[in-house]
Design a protein around this motif. Sequence first.
Motif, PDB file in Angstrom:
ATOM      1  N   GLN A 121       0.868  -1.387  -0.082  1.00  0.00           N
ATOM      2  CA  GLN A 121       0.385   0.059  -0.309  1.00  0.00           C
ATOM      3  C   GLN A 121       0.751   1.640   0.092  1.00  0.00           C
ATOM      4  N   ILE A 122       1.192   1.733  -0.953  1.00  0.00           N
ATOM      5  CA  ILE A 122       2.303   2.795  -0.459  1.00  0.00           C
ATOM      6  C   ILE A 122       0.830   4.427  -0.358  1.00  0.00           C
ATOM      7  N   SER A 123      -0.364   4.543  -0.857  1.00  0.00           N
ATOM      8  CA  SER A 123      -0.963   5.573  -0.202  1.00  0.00           C
ATOM      9  C   SER A 123      -2.306   4.607  -0.417  1.00  0.00           C
ATOM     10  N   GLU A 124      -3.389   5.847   0.366  1.00  0.00           N
ATOM     11  CA  GLU A 124      -4.859   4.858   0.284  1.00  0.00           C
ATOM     12  C   GLU A 124      -4.890   4.925  -1.159  1.00  0.00           C
ATOM     13  N   ALA A 125      -4.804   5.080  -2.286  1.00  0.00           N
ATOM     14  CA  ALA A 125      -5.530   5.203  -3.324  1.00  0.00           C
ATOM     15  C   ALA A 125      -4.089   4.863  -4.196  1.00  0.00           C
ATOM     16  N   ASP A 126      -3.476   3.931  -3.920  1.00  0.00           N
ATOM     17  CA  ASP A 126      -1.871   3.535  -4.580  1.00  0.00           C
ATOM     18  C   ASP A 126      -1.989   2.271  -4.478  1.00  0.00           C
ATOM     19  N   LYS A 127      -1.042   1.050  -4.854  1.00  0.00           N
ATOM     20  CA  LYS A 127      -1.025  -0.020  -4.206  1.00  0.00           C
ATOM     21  C   LYS A 127      -0.442  -0.505  -5.831  1.00  0.00           C
ATOM     22  N   VAL A 128       1.155  -1.562  -5.045  1.00  0.00           N
ATOM     23  CA  VAL A 128       1.595  -2.329  -5.703  1.00  0.00           C
ATOM     24  C   VAL A 128       0.985  -3.906  -6.038  1.00  0.00           C
TER      25      VAL A 128
END
Length: 418
Positions: A121-128
């Motif tokens: 979870q890179i940010s709340e709206a961004d993930k790998v």
Amino acid sequence: MSISFKLLLVLSFSVLSFSAFAQKSIDTMAVTQQNSTKDNQDPLPVREKRKRYSNNKQSKKVSLDFIGYIKLIGGLDLGNIQNTSEFYPSKIPIYPTLREEKPRSFLDARQTRLAVDGVYQISEADKVHIYVEMDFFNTEAATSFVPHLRHAYGEYKGFLIGQTWSTMKNTSAFPVQVDFEGPNSITGPRNPMIRYTQSINDNYSFAVALETHSLDYTPFVVNLEDSMAFQYVPDVIAYIQKNGVWGNLRVTGILKNMSYTNASSDAIKSITSGGLEVSGIVKFLNRNDSNDDFRFGYTYGLGIAHYINDLRGQGLDAAPNSNGDLSPIPAMGGFAAYKHAWSKTATSSAVFSFTSIDNSDYLEEDMYDFSTYGAVNYMWSPVDRLDYGVELIYGKNQNKLNDNGAGYRAQFMAIYHL
């Protein structure tokens, strides 16, 4: 006691003490070496990345799930089905031997699967997202248990890179079955690919992909050892899909290239071909968190046999025609499946499917022509993570001479999910 004797005692004691200390140091070093971890042997960047991974895991940025199931299939073939773990109508012998006509029973656990599903979870709206899945169903030999890679890919910002189901396959339209392969006309092998998927709005989405696969054509008689294992360019596959609470409707197109060795000049040439597919699922009769649905697919194209379940691996993408030229073979297939929900935990499906090629321009009289497939089943999940099913399957294979062979199977499965 003389001074010299006292000095000798002191020196002896010192030597013994030093020897004991040295031995203790050596033993400590040996233990340290034996207990050294792989992290200590790795280069500094690797150790730093693992340290960050540990910190991220503690901070809930990284989630890693181990999933899978234990699966046993078994059943009785009533003659003509040569592979007890698969059911391909096109491989049913049209002129069976006495041995091939005999019924046979089987049990097989090689479809058991293990998978790792990870998210950073890179940010709340961004993930790998990464996913790796394997089973043990790697070959037709029922005695082989070598692990077999099914899926291995990563996803980020709509891009998928790795190996998974071809973009030709609409997974939501796949019928609920005991049979491992499903309808003989279903599309979509697992291919290495680069794919981009994007939602246009709440109702529409699209995807475009570059995919590669092993070539699947019949070479010229003079080049029977020809096995071109490369493509000049990858296959280009794209779809647009309409989504809703009622299900989805997808239109998919493919443009592909085949490389082959010319019979007369030994020059490497290529053929460009392609096709279209319409597929989807329509849900209705919603009641008590369950529903009935209708699933379907129809595929037509030139040189796309590799993408159709029953035709894959038989050299039917292209073949030498009556003029001595290698040409792509027209192929088509379609399926329809109705699923009825008896309750939240029990369903039944009825499936019909067919595949066909246009072989009128080809010389071989016993060349494949047409195959049909039918199945009916009952699936039951008595408790969470337990699935059982029974199914009756029928298949028919027909050649260019209109001779045909048929096969029947009664099959069951048991799945215990992790």
